[in-house]
Design a protein around this motif. Structure first.
Motif, short mmCIF file in Angstrom:
data_model
loop_
_atom_site.label_atom_id
_atom_site.label_comp_id
_atom_site.label_asym_id
_atom_site.label_seq_id
_atom_site.Cartn_x
_atom_site.Cartn_y
_atom_site.Cartn_z
N TYR A 17 0.97 -1.32 -0.06
CA TYR A 17 -0.08 0.08 -0.03
C TYR A 17 0.90 1.35 -0.19
O TYR A 17 0.44 2.15 -0.98
CB TYR A 17 -0.94 -0.06 1.24
N THR A 22 -0.92 -1.80 -4.74
CA THR A 22 -2.06 -2.48 -4.40
C THR A 22 -3.43 -2.41 -5.16
O THR A 22 -3.35 -1.03 -5.80
CB THR A 22 -2.84 -2.14 -2.92
N GLU A 26 -7.82 -3.79 -2.55
CA GLU A 26 -6.76 -3.92 -1.34
C GLU A 26 -6.51 -2.54 -0.69
O GLU A 26 -6.38 -2.46 0.34
CB GLU A 26 -5.79 -4.45 -2.00
N THR A 27 -6.78 -1.60 -1.53
CA THR A 27 -6.56 -0.15 -0.94
C THR A 27 -7.37 0.21 -0.05
O THR A 27 -7.31 0.78 0.94
CB THR A 27 -6.33 0.98 -2.26
N VAL A 30 -7.18 -1.89 3.17
CA VAL A 30 -6.02 -1.19 4.21
C VAL A 30 -6.55 -0.05 4.75
O VAL A 30 -6.17 0.34 6.18
CB VAL A 30 -4.84 -1.09 3.18
N GLU A 31 -7.11 0.97 3.98
CA GLU A 31 -7.44 2.18 4.71
C GLU A 31 -8.55 1.99 5.78
O GLU A 31 -8.81 2.72 6.62
CB GLU A 31 -7.98 3.10 3.38
N TYR A 44 1.29 1.13 10.52
CA TYR A 44 1.41 2.08 9.30
C TYR A 44 2.28 3.14 9.55
O TYR A 44 3.14 3.57 8.78
CB TYR A 44 0.01 2.53 8.98
#
Length: 264
Positions: A17, A22, A26-27, A30-31, A44
């Motif tokens: 990321y 990504t 996937e982004t 992750v966020e 992170y």
């Protein structure tokens, strides 16, 4: 930490990321995890800090631009006006016209030949620049791979971080060493080094049982995260002031030591 968060942190999603590698799904994942779980937010932030350290040692130069090749427009050929003052015979007029046509044809052929020759040279230049661009892309991919490896190494739980500060003789000296005894890797980040006279330099050493092993010269002009030789069973790291070029016989000037740290 619940199993779901642990599984997420054990994957490489956070690293990819940060590197923009990504997918959209996937982004979003992750966020979402960063926003919902403090543990993920903390990991992170640590990765961002490590990436900043790695980024300053890998300046990626921009690739060469490819020149656009533009052919000049041929000027219109002048019109030759014939104003005969005599009455030529018909066959003579035909021979003159044929000669003029032959001259025009020869001139046009020569122009096309030189133009094609010029175009061939320009195409060769474009081909060479394309190969240079491919080489730049390959080099950038290698740098990106190196950055990724360094980032993973810095984020490895087995990697120990040692902050080495200077003593009274070099108060502004500060370096950070990263040592992974499992992977047998050693790196150092030169943060700041007080200026020395031209005939002197800083040299870093690994202390073993009864001897010192040189790990290289430290320079203010080389401030970047770089690899050091890994030394098995090292007890400590020391930085000394040595004559220009450093000590070559593995004899450290311990009286001129300016920093040291004991390793775990």
């Amino acid at each position: 930490m619940n199993e779901k968060i642990n599984t997420f942190l054990s994957s490489d999603l956070l690293e990819r990321y940060l590197l923009g590698d990504t997918t959209s799904a996937e982004t979003a994942q992750v966020e979402s995890y960063i926003a919902r779980y403090p543990e993920v937010q903390n990991a992170y932030n640590v990765l961002q800090h490590h990436l900043e350290i790695v980024a300053k040692s890998n300046a990626i130069e921009a690739p060469k631009s490819v020149l656009n090749n533009i052919l000049e427009t041929l000027d219109d050929k002048p019109v030759i006006k014939l104003k005969p003052t005599y009455k030529y015979k018909k066959w003579y007029r035909f021979s003159v016209a044929a000669s003029i046509a032959a001259i025009i044809f020869a001139s046009t052929s020569y122009l096309f030949y030189t133009q094609n020759l010029k175009l061939s040279k320009e195409n060769q230049i474009v081909v060479e620049e394309i190969f240079d661009l491919r080489d730049d892309i390959a080099q950038n991919n290698l740098r990106l791979d190196s950055v990724m490896r360094q980032l993973l190494n810095l984020n490895n739980p087995e990697t120990e971080k040692y902050i080495i500060k200077g003593n009274e003789r070099a108060k502004d000296l500060k370096t950070v060493a990263y040592i992974n005894s499992k992977e047998k890797t050693s790196m150092i980040d030169v943060v700041s080094l007080p200026q020395l006279p031209e005939e002197q330099c800083y040299q870093i050493w690994a202390e073993l049982q009864g001897k010192m092993v040189s790990l290289g010269i430290l320079s203010e002009t080389d401030r970047q995260l770089k690899s050091l030789p890994y030394t098995e069973d090292a007890l400590a790291l020391k930085i000394t002031i040595e004559p220009k070029g450093g000590s070559t016989d593995n004899t450290a000037s311990l009286d001129n030591a300016v920093a040291d740290i004991t390793l775990h």
